[in-house]
Design an enzyme around this catalytic site. Structure first.
Site, PDB file in Angstrom:
ATOM      1  N   LYS A   3       0.661  -1.037  -0.173  1.00 13.30           N
ATOM      2  CA  LYS A   3      -0.098  -0.274  -0.299  1.00 13.30           C
ATOM      3  C   LYS A   3       0.912   1.143   0.176  1.00 13.30           C
ATOM      4  O   LYS A   3       1.580   1.766   1.056  1.00 13.30           O
ATOM      5  CB  LYS A   3      -0.842  -0.497   1.846  1.00 13.30           C
ATOM      6  CG  LYS A   3      -2.449   0.524   1.208  1.00 13.30           C
ATOM      7  CD  LYS A   3      -1.882   2.186   0.869  1.00 13.30           C
ATOM      8  CE  LYS A   3      -2.007   3.496   1.734  1.00 13.30           C
ATOM      9  NZ  LYS A   3      -1.497   4.770   2.064  1.00 13.30           N
TER      10      LYS A   3
ATOM     11  N   GLU B  96       9.176   1.506  10.950  1.00 13.77           N
ATOM     12  CA  GLU B  96      10.346   1.407  11.179  1.00 13.77           C
ATOM     13  C   GLU B  96       9.648   3.004  10.703  1.00 13.77           C
ATOM     14  O   GLU B  96       8.545   3.446  10.245  1.00 13.77           O
ATOM     15  CB  GLU B  96      11.163   1.582   9.222  1.00 13.77           C
ATOM     16  CG  GLU B  96      10.960   0.707   9.026  1.00 13.77           C
ATOM     17  CD  GLU B  96      13.222  -0.107   9.435  1.00 13.77           C
ATOM     18  OE1 GLU B  96      13.376   0.860  10.386  1.00 13.77           O
ATOM     19  OE2 GLU B  96      13.295  -0.960   9.313  1.00 13.77           O
TER      20      GLU B  96
ATOM     21  N   CYS C 155      13.318  10.515   7.486  1.00 16.00           N
ATOM     22  CA  CYS C 155      13.148  10.581   8.918  1.00 16.00           C
ATOM     23  C   CYS C 155      14.585  10.036   9.915  1.00 16.00           C
ATOM     24  O   CYS C 155      14.581  10.518  11.033  1.00 16.00           O
ATOM     25  CB  CYS C 155      12.717   8.709   8.282  1.00 16.00           C
ATOM     26  SG  CYS C 155      13.720   8.023   7.360  1.00 16.00           S
TER      27      CYS C 155
ATOM     28  N   GLU D  20       8.672  15.840  15.254  1.00 15.63           N
ATOM     29  CA  GLU D  20       9.126  15.691  13.986  1.00 15.63           C
ATOM     30  C   GLU D  20       8.879  16.632  12.881  1.00 15.63           C
ATOM     31  O   GLU D  20       7.172  16.320  12.885  1.00 15.63           O
ATOM     32  CB  GLU D  20       8.964  14.456  13.641  1.00 15.63           C
ATOM     33  CG  GLU D  20       9.839  13.566  12.165  1.00 15.63           C
ATOM     34  CD  GLU D  20       9.371  12.434  12.210  1.00 15.63           C
ATOM     35  OE1 GLU D  20       8.642  11.570  12.408  1.00 15.63           O
ATOM     36  OE2 GLU D  20      10.661  11.881  11.847  1.00 15.63           O
TER      37      GLU D  20
HETATM   38  P1  NAP Z   1       1.989   8.004   7.769  1.00 11.65           P
HETATM   39  O1  NAP Z   1       1.323   9.781   7.856  1.00 11.65           O
HETATM   40  O2  NAP Z   1       2.326   7.509   9.078  1.00 11.65           O
HETATM   41  O3  NAP Z   1       1.627   7.328   6.486  1.00 11.65           O
HETATM   42  C1  NAP Z   1       3.028   6.269   6.876  1.00 11.65           C
HETATM   43  C2  NAP Z   1       1.879   5.466   5.422  1.00 11.65           C
HETATM   44  O4  NAP Z   1       0.198   4.311   6.270  1.00 11.65           O
HETATM   45  C3  NAP Z   1       0.952   5.357   4.423  1.00 11.65           C
HETATM   46  O5  NAP Z   1       0.895   4.668   3.133  1.00 11.65           O
HETATM   47  C4  NAP Z   1      -0.317   6.091   4.962  1.00 11.65           C
HETATM   48  O6  NAP Z   1      -1.176   6.613   4.049  1.00 11.65           O
HETATM   49  C5  NAP Z   1      -0.385   4.470   5.937  1.00 11.65           C
HETATM   50  N1  NAP Z   1      -1.741   5.002   6.667  1.00 11.65           N
HETATM   51  C6  NAP Z   1      -2.358   6.351   6.892  1.00 11.65           C
HETATM   52  N2  NAP Z   1      -3.191   5.861   8.084  1.00 11.65           N
HETATM   53  C7  NAP Z   1      -3.223   4.840   8.531  1.00 11.65           C
HETATM   54  C8  NAP Z   1      -3.796   3.625   9.387  1.00 11.65           C
HETATM   55  N3  NAP Z   1      -4.776   4.531   9.875  1.00 11.65           N
HETATM   56  N4  NAP Z   1      -3.520   2.854   8.900  1.00 11.65           N
HETATM   57  C9  NAP Z   1      -3.093   2.049   8.211  1.00 11.65           C
HETATM   58  N5  NAP Z   1      -2.492   2.738   7.235  1.00 11.65           N
HETATM   59  C10 NAP Z   1      -2.210   4.500   7.081  1.00 11.65           C
HETATM   60  O7  NAP Z   1       3.698   8.767   7.031  1.00 11.65           O
HETATM   61  P2  NAP Z   1       4.220   9.625   5.893  1.00 11.65           P
HETATM   62  O8  NAP Z   1       3.317  11.061   5.975  1.00 11.65           O
HETATM   63  O9  NAP Z   1       3.518   8.584   4.477  1.00 11.65           O
HETATM   64  O10 NAP Z   1       5.879   9.464   6.441  1.00 11.65           O
HETATM   65  C11 NAP Z   1       6.693  10.069   6.538  1.00 11.65           C
HETATM   66  C12 NAP Z   1       7.221   9.615   8.448  1.00 11.65           C
HETATM   67  O11 NAP Z   1       7.435   8.695   7.872  1.00 11.65           O
HETATM   68  C13 NAP Z   1       7.398  10.140   8.814  1.00 11.65           C
HETATM   69  O12 NAP Z   1       7.165  10.519  10.253  1.00 11.65           O
HETATM   70  C14 NAP Z   1       9.108  10.027   8.877  1.00 11.65           C
HETATM   71  O13 NAP Z   1      10.098   9.588   9.865  1.00 11.65           O
HETATM   72  C15 NAP Z   1       9.094   8.553   8.459  1.00 11.65           C
HETATM   73  N6  NAP Z   1      10.269   7.195   8.161  1.00 11.65           N
HETATM   74  C16 NAP Z   1      10.368   6.567   8.611  1.00 11.65           C
HETATM   75  C17 NAP Z   1      11.859   5.877   7.922  1.00 11.65           C
HETATM   76  C18 NAP Z   1      12.129   4.957   9.056  1.00 11.65           C
HETATM   77  O14 NAP Z   1      12.462   3.684   8.410  1.00 11.65           O
HETATM   78  N7  NAP Z   1      12.176   5.251  10.182  1.00 11.65           N
HETATM   79  C19 NAP Z   1      12.023   6.322   6.713  1.00 11.65           C
HETATM   80  C20 NAP Z   1      11.031   6.929   5.903  1.00 11.65           C
HETATM   81  C21 NAP Z   1       9.845   7.698   6.381  1.00 11.65           C
HETATM   82  P3  NAP Z   1      -2.102   7.455   3.160  1.00 11.65           P
HETATM   83  O15 NAP Z   1      -0.793   7.867   2.556  1.00 11.65           O
HETATM   84  O16 NAP Z   1      -3.128   7.628   2.629  1.00 11.65           O
HETATM   85  O17 NAP Z   1      -1.587   8.615   5.108  1.00 11.65           O
END
Ligand code: NAP
Ligand code: MG
Length: 497
Positions: A189, A265, A300, A399
């Site tokens: 997804k 992650e 991240c 963040e």
């Molecule tokens: P996010 O809002 O947490 O979304 C990540 C994924 O989860 C997206 O595909 C999102 O779909 C989905 N999602 C959202 N709500 C959900 C739910 N209730 N149930 C299941 N899936 C759901 O994060 P983001 O804004 O895309 O990315 C930024 C974040 O990722 C930051 O916090 C960053 O630090 C973190 N990150 C971490 C790493 C690592 O390796 N540690 C690497 C890169 C990024 P939608 O797109 O529809 O919201």
């Protein structure tokens, strides 16, 4: 040429796939629902993408399950699997130009970066795990004379992957490459803001010889498609990259459903520590700037808390500010641009509101702080530095995921360690010092999955990547990633006399 002219020209050079990719073919969402795919370069709509829900997820999971049970992929001889994945890596390279353009159009990072980093690193990840397939052995236990104990890795089965938008295809590849190498079938997804490269890549995998149903991609909203995948009773493992808040929900969904395996992650608020005995202030200033301005801060591991020893702070921040002021946001499609757009308007407004909070809480704005290139219609924020930040302020704790450095002063090593570890996160940390004792002590003291000494973001597909504390658990990259996609099975055979 205007940004919009460049978008129109790039648009003609890419294949935009808008449907879910299930069982080897694209199709619209069962409900017919779509969501806009907007390019942050000029804010225009590129396409309407299928907005899938639980019915599409059911369909994709059934396809993945059927392919897994039939063993079309799982049961292939190791070398055959390896060869398919090597062809897959080659397909990524053959189509690198198009994939780089798609990634830049979709989420606004500079084309120079998608070409030099994102897409080549995807090919590298696939190739790395392909080559592991026929080289990683199982184990024999130290059993008594009358028995043989075998410890074997078996694929989980159906793996669900929920991935973010900041490195859309690269983060996905860190999941699907080891998952495929270990014989699993997948449902991915992608993030709603950036689904295009993953959809195109699934098609390339099929062309490379990956059997139908092994790699399925279901675009849609997290609260619908992502949630349905994590709650699904027939998904054996869910792997996630994204925010800590959503990571917690994913754990809950696994607990509420079938206790599927979970690996997360999540976010970070990483400290980059510059000591007065730093061996190279120019290199450290470059690293401090790029640790936060690369990918417009949507990383991240961004070194968003810049901890600088008070004795050198003024001079050091001047160097970093000079780099920031030189770094002008530009058209991501221009090959000269090194600093592009934020992923969407919501993200831009969120970053601007953090900047307002920083000022309201008393931090001192050194440079940036405002929207840039507004006339383009795109979503740009100038590289921003705050000085005089206290580690209790919101901009030091949360963040931001944008190009904002929060500079914090400290007097001595112990204070730096204390502030560095004073966070709910533990993804990365770094220290600049010429003193080998301090370097080693910091490396052991800082609670983070990656610690860098006299560099930032030193990393490779051969080394594990992941977090301590609320940055999640489980590791991407390296052979350790295989643990996430396999169950260990003990087979004990008693020998008859
Ligand atoms: P996010 O809002 O947490 O979304 C990540 C994924 O989860 C997206 O595909 C999102 O779909 C989905 N999602 C959202 N709500 C959900 C739910 N209730 N149930 C299941 N899936 C759901 O994060 P983001 O804004 O895309 O990315 C930024 C974040 O990722 C930051 O916090 C960053 O630090 C973190 N990150 C971490 C790493 C690592 O390796 N540690 C690497 C890169 C990024 P939608 O797109 O529809 O919201
Ligand atoms: Mg987009």
């Amino acid at each position: 040429m205007s940004f919009s002219d460049n978008v129109a020209r790039a648009r003609e050079r890419v294949a935009i796939r808008t449907g879910a990719f299930i069982n080897g073919a694209f199709r619209p969402a069962i409900s017919g629902a779509t969501m806009p795919c907007v390019t942050p370069i000029d804010g225009s709509e590129l396409a309407q993408i299928s907005a899938c829900d639980e019915n599409d997820i059911d369909d994709a999971v059934a396809a993945a399950r059927a392919s897994f049970e039939a063993g079309h992929w799982r049961k292939l001889a190791p070398r055959q699997k390896r060869d398919v994945m090597l062809r897959f890596a080659q397909k990524i390279e053959d189509n690198a130009e198009e994939l780089a353009l798609l990634e830049t159009l979709d989420m606004g990072k500079p084309l120079s970066h998608t070409k030099a980093a994102d897409i080549p690193l995807v090919a590298q990840a696939i190739r790395y795990y392909a080559e592991a397939i026929d080289k990683v052995n199982d184990e024999l236990g130290p059993s008594p004379e009358n028995a043989v104990s075998m410890i074997v890795r078996e694929p989980m089965g159906v793996v669900g992957a929920v991935v973010p938008w900041n490195f859309p295809l690269l983060m996905a590849s860190w999941k699907f490459a080891p998952a495929l190498a270990t014989g699993n079938s997948l449902v991915v997804k992608p993030a709603e803001q950036a689904s295009l490269t993953m959809l195109r890549t699934a098609e390339l995998a099929l062309e490379a010889g990956l059997p139908e149903g092994v790699l399925n991609v279901v675009p849609g909203l997290g609260e619908k498609a992502g949630k349905a995948l994590a709650l699904h009773m027939d998904v054996d493992a869910i792997v996630f990259t994204g925010s800590t808040a959503v990571g917690k929900l994913i754990m809950g969904y696994a607990a509420q459903s079938n206790l599927k395996r979970v690996a997360l992650e999540c976010g970070g608020k990483s400290p980059q520590i510059v000591m007065e005995d730093c061996p190279d202030f120019d290199a450290a200033a470059q690293a401090a700037a790029w640790a936060v301005f690369y990918d417009q801060g949507q990383v991240c591991t961004a070194g968003t808390r810049l901890l600088v020893q008070n004795s050198i702070k003024k001079d050091f921040l001047e160097k970093v500010a000079a780099i920031a002021k030189d770094l002008k946001p530009g058209d991501p499609l221009d090959p000269e641009t090194a600093f592009g757009a934020l992923v969407d308007e919501t993200q831009m407004n969120s970053v601007l509101s953090y900047i307002n909070k920083g000022e309201a809480e008393g931090a001192k704005l050194v440079c940036g702080g405002e929207r840039a290139l507004g006339q383009s219609g795109g979503f740009y924020v100038a590289p921003t530095i705050f000085d005089g930040v206290d580690n209790t302020m919101t901009i030091a704790r949360e963040e931001i995921f944008g190009p904002v450095i929060s500079a914090i002063g400290f007097d001595d090593f112990d204070e730096a360690m204390r502030i560095g570890n004073d966070t709910i996160y533990g993804l990365a940390a770094g220290i600049w010092t010429a003193d080998i004792d301090k370097a080693h002590r910091a490396a052991r003291t800082l609670r983070a999955g990656n610690v860098w000494v006299n560099c930032w973001d030193g990393s490779d597909i051969t080394t594990p990547f992941g977090g301590f504390k609320q940055s999640g658990f489980g590791r991407d990259r390296s052979l350790h990633a295989l643990d996430k996609y396999t169950e260990l099975k003990t087979i004990w055979i008693e020998l008859r006399k």
